[in-house]
Design a protein around this motif. Structure first.
Motif, PDB file in Angstrom:
ATOM      1  N   HIS A 148       0.876  -1.167   0.000  1.00 34.54           N
ATOM      2  CA  HIS A 148       0.000   0.000   0.000  1.00 34.54           C
ATOM      3  C   HIS A 148       0.919   1.224   0.000  1.00 34.54           C
ATOM      4  CE1 HIS A 148      -3.069   2.812   1.351  1.00 34.54           C
ATOM      5  NE2 HIS A 148      -3.979   1.876   1.192  1.00 34.54           N
ATOM      6  N   PRO A 149       0.577   2.278  -0.742  1.00 32.63           N
ATOM      7  CA  PRO A 149       1.487   3.434  -0.776  1.00 32.63           C
ATOM      8  C   PRO A 149       1.513   4.227   0.532  1.00 32.63           C
ATOM      9  CG  PRO A 149      -0.476   3.886  -2.071  1.00 32.63           C
ATOM     10  CD  PRO A 149      -0.574   2.458  -1.636  1.00 32.63           C
ATOM     11  N   SER A 150       0.538   3.989   1.426  1.00 32.48           N
ATOM     12  CA  SER A 150       0.526   4.739   2.685  1.00 32.48           C
ATOM     13  C   SER A 150       1.143   3.913   3.800  1.00 32.48           C
ATOM     14  CB  SER A 150      -0.903   5.104   3.075  1.00 32.48           C
ATOM     15  OG  SER A 150      -0.920   5.532   4.418  1.00 32.48           O
ATOM     16  N   GLY A 151       1.952   4.570   4.611  1.00 33.84           N
ATOM     17  CA  GLY A 151       2.586   3.893   5.743  1.00 33.84           C
ATOM     18  C   GLY A 151       1.734   3.943   6.997  1.00 33.84           C
ATOM     19  N   GLY A 157       0.279  -2.790   5.710  1.00 33.65           N
ATOM     20  CA  GLY A 157       0.390  -2.222   4.371  1.00 33.65           C
ATOM     21  C   GLY A 157       1.360  -2.942   3.450  1.00 33.65           C
ATOM     22  N   VAL A 158       2.128  -3.896   3.999  1.00 37.34           N
ATOM     23  CA  VAL A 158       3.156  -4.560   3.188  1.00 37.34           C
ATOM     24  C   VAL A 158       2.887  -6.062   3.178  1.00 37.34           C
ATOM     25  CG1 VAL A 158       5.630  -4.949   2.894  1.00 37.34           C
ATOM     26  CG2 VAL A 158       4.827  -2.812   3.898  1.00 37.34           C
ATOM     27  N   ASN A 228       0.523 -11.461   8.486  1.00 39.60           N
ATOM     28  CA  ASN A 228       1.307 -10.355   9.037  1.00 39.60           C
ATOM     29  C   ASN A 228       0.559  -9.711  10.188  1.00 39.60           C
ATOM     30  OD1 ASN A 228       3.682 -10.215   7.689  1.00 39.60           O
ATOM     31  ND2 ASN A 228       3.136  -8.468   6.418  1.00 39.60           N
ATOM     32  N   THR A 229       1.314  -9.230  11.169  1.00 41.39           N
ATOM     33  CA  THR A 229       0.709  -8.524  12.304  1.00 41.39           C
ATOM     34  C   THR A 229       1.488  -7.232  12.502  1.00 41.39           C
ATOM     35  OG1 THR A 229       2.246  -9.384  13.953  1.00 41.39           O
ATOM     36  CG2 THR A 229       0.360 -10.784  13.414  1.00 41.39           C
ATOM     37  N   GLY A 230       1.136  -6.486  13.536  1.00 41.36           N
ATOM     38  CA  GLY A 230       1.927  -5.308  13.888  1.00 41.36           C
ATOM     39  C   GLY A 230       3.259  -5.693  14.512  1.00 41.36           C
TER      40      GLY A 230
END
Ligand code: GLY
Length: 443
Positions: A148-151, A157-158, A228-230
Motif C-alpha cells: 500500500h502506498p501509505s505507511g 500495508g506490506v 502479518n501482524t503489527g
C-alpha cells in the motif's frame, strides 16, 4: 508538588508504556502523563482521558499542566501534523513535523529519498491499474511484494507474498482500499525472503544517536508463518548487523539525514534487509519509519542504562546538537514476546468475544525480578478494576539475560505464569539468533 520536568506521552500501546517507563528512570523527570495510556502507563504516572487524535484537547492539557516535553508514539499522529500543532503553541515535542513524517507515511516518497541518497533498495514499480500490476508480478517470480502506498496502515500495508498467485490475489484486495499499489522485488532466493533488522536512530538535524539494532517478528505464527501482524515479538541486539553498525550509519543514516537537509528531528527507523554475498551493499533498505518501532523499543528499553534519555529526547525536540550525548547499555540480550488476543490479527467475532477476559498471574513474585518487565498494550480494566483483554496485542513480556538463551528461558518462564485463555503467543522469538548462539557455543 513533584520536582522535575513534566512529560506527556501520546498513545496507548506497549511502545508508549516503554517510553513512560524510560521517563520514570530518567534524571530530571517529575510528572509523567500518558494520553490515553493503558494499565501499564498508570503504574508509572497518570493516565489522561484524552484521545491521541484530539489535538486541541491535548494542546490545552499541555498548556494547562506546563508540560516540558511531549512524546508522540505513533505515525498516525505524526502524519496528521501533531508536531507542527504543538510547536505552533510553543510546546516542546519530540518527533518529525508533518512534512518529514512523509518518509514513513508516503512509501513512494520514502523510496525517492533512498534513491536520492544513493542507498540500495529493492526495485519497485507504481501502478494505478490492477492489470498492469498483475502483469509486472507475472514478469518475474521475484516481483511478489505488494505494498500500500501509505505507511499509516497499522503494520498491514506490506505483503511479501510467497507465490505469484498469492501476490495476484493481494493486488485485487489492495485495490479495494486504494487507487495506487506498489509492486516490489523481494530480496531473497527461491521464495525465501532474506532476514530483516530494525535500525533506530534518535536524530536532531544532522546529529544522531543510534539505539541497539533489533529484529522484529511480524508473522503471527512460529517459524514466521501465517498472517502479518503489527509485530509478535522482537529482540535486541541482533547478530546480523553485528560488525556492520558503522557501515550502516555511514552509508545509510548519514546520507538520509543529508538528503532531508538536516530537517529531520525524532526517531529515524530504517527497515534493513540482509543482502548476503554482496560486499558493496550488505544491507538494503526496505522502508523508513518516523518513530520508535513497536515492539522493538520494548527489549531495547530494558537494555538501556540511560538516565539521560529524557534529556536526549528534549534536546532533539529543541532542535539542538546531540553530538555530546552518549547512551549506555546493560550487557546481554533482551527478548519481548507479545501476548495477543487469539482472534488477532483478524478483528472478527471471535476476537470480539474474547474482549473482557480476565488476565491473572501478574502478581506472581517472578514479576518482581528486575530482569522481567511486562509492558501493557491492549489490556484494560473491567468495572471491578480487574485486568482484562481490551484489544489485540495485549501484553509485551520482556526479559533480559546475560545472553539470548537466558533471556529466552526467562521469557518462557514469565509467560507461563500469566493465566488467560484468550491470549496466545509465539514461543520462538529470537529463534534465528538462538540457533546461531547454540551452534557457536555448543549450549
Ligand atoms: N515493528 C514494526 C514497526 O514498528 O513498524
Amino acid at each position: 508538588m513533584v520536582n522535575g520536568d513534566s512529560v506527556l506521552i501520546i498513545g496507548s500501546g506497549g511502545r508508549e508504556h516503554a517510553l513512560a517507563w524510560l521517563m520514570a528512570k530518567s534524571d530530571g523527570v517529575g510528572k509523567i502523563y500518558t494520553a490515553p495510556g493503558n494499565p501499564g502507563t498508570k503504574q508509572v504516572g497518570e493516565n489522561v482521558n484524552i484521545s491521541a487524535n484530539d489535538f486541541d484537547a491535548l494542546v490545552d492539557f499541555a498548556l494547562k499542566k506546563k508540560i516540558d516535553l511531549v512524546i508522540t508514539g505513533s505515525e498516525s499522529q505524526l502524519g496528521k501534523g501533531i508536531v507542527d500543532i504543538f510547536q505552533k503553541n510553543g510546546i516542546n515535542i519530540y518527533g518529525p513535523n508533518q512534512q518529514m513524517a512523509q518518509i514513513e507515511i508516503d512509501k513512494i516518497y520514502g523510496k525517492e529519498i533512498m534513491i536520492k541518497a544513493g542507498i540500495s533498495t529493492p526495485q519497485h514499480w507504481i501502478f494505478k491499474d490492477p492489470e498492469a500490476a498483475k502483469a509486472k508480478i507475472m514478469e518475474d517470480p521475484k516481483n511478489t511484494v505488494v505494498k500500500h502506498p501509505s505507511g499509516d496502515m497499522g503494520g498491514k500495508g506490506v505483503h511479501p507474498c510467497a507465490t505469484q498467485e498469492e501476490a495476484l490475489a493481494e493486488v485485487d484486495k489492495m485495490f479495494e482500499i486504494t487507487d495506487t499499489v506498489v509492486i516490489e522485488q523481494f530480496a531473497g532466493e527461491k521464495g525465501v525472503i532474506h532476514e530483516e533488522a530494525s535500525c533506530m536512530v534518535i536524530c536532531s538535524g544532522l546529529s544522531y544517536i543510534p539505539l541497539l539494532f533489533s529484529q522484529d517478528h511480524k508473522k503471527e505464527g512460529e517459524g514466521d508463518t501465517g498472517s502479518n501482524t503489527g509485530g509478535m515479538g522482537a529482540y535486541a541486539p541482533c547478530e546480523i548487523t553485528r560488525g556492520y553498525e558503522d557501515w550502516i550509519l555511514e552509508k545509510i543514516v548519514k546520507p538520509t539525514l543529508k538528503v532531508l537537509n538536516g530537517k529531520f528531528f525524532g526517531t529515524l527507523y530504517i527497515a534493513l534487509i540482509r543482502n548476503p554475498g554482496d560486499d558493496i551493499w550488505p544491507f538494503q533498505v526496505l522502508e523508513y519509519n518516523a518513530r520508535f518501532g513497536d515492539p522493538e523499543l520494548q527489549p531495547i528499553a530494558t537494555l538501556l542504562d540511560a538516565p539521560n534519555f529524557y534529556q536526549i529526547l528534549k534536546t532533539s525536540a529543541q532542535q539542538e546538537d546531540l553530538s555530546n550525548f552518549e547512551l549506555k547499555w546493560h550487557p546481554g540480550s533482551a527478548i519481548c514476546t507479545v501476548m495477543a488476543n487469539k482472534g488477532y490479527p483478524r478483528k472478527d467475532d471471535y476476537y470480539k468475544s474474547l474482549l473482557g477476559t480476565r488476565i491473572l498471574g501478574l502478581d506472581d513474585p517472578y514479576f518482581k525480578n528486575p530482569w522481567v518487565t511486562v509492558f501493557h498494550a491492549g489490556s484494560g480494566f473491567n468495572e471491578k478494576g480487574e485486568l482484562i483483554v481490551a484489544g489485540g496485542r495485549t501484553l509485551n513480556v520482556t526479559t533480559r539475560g546475560k545472553d539470548i538463551i537466558e533471556a529466552h528461558e526467562r521469557c518462557l518462564e514469565a509467560l507461563s505464569k500469566i493465566k488467560c485463555d484468550a491470549l496466545r503467543y509465539r514461543r520462538d522469538i529470537g529463534y534465528r539468533d538462538i540457533a546461531r548462539f547454540k551452534a557457536r557455543t555448543g549450549r
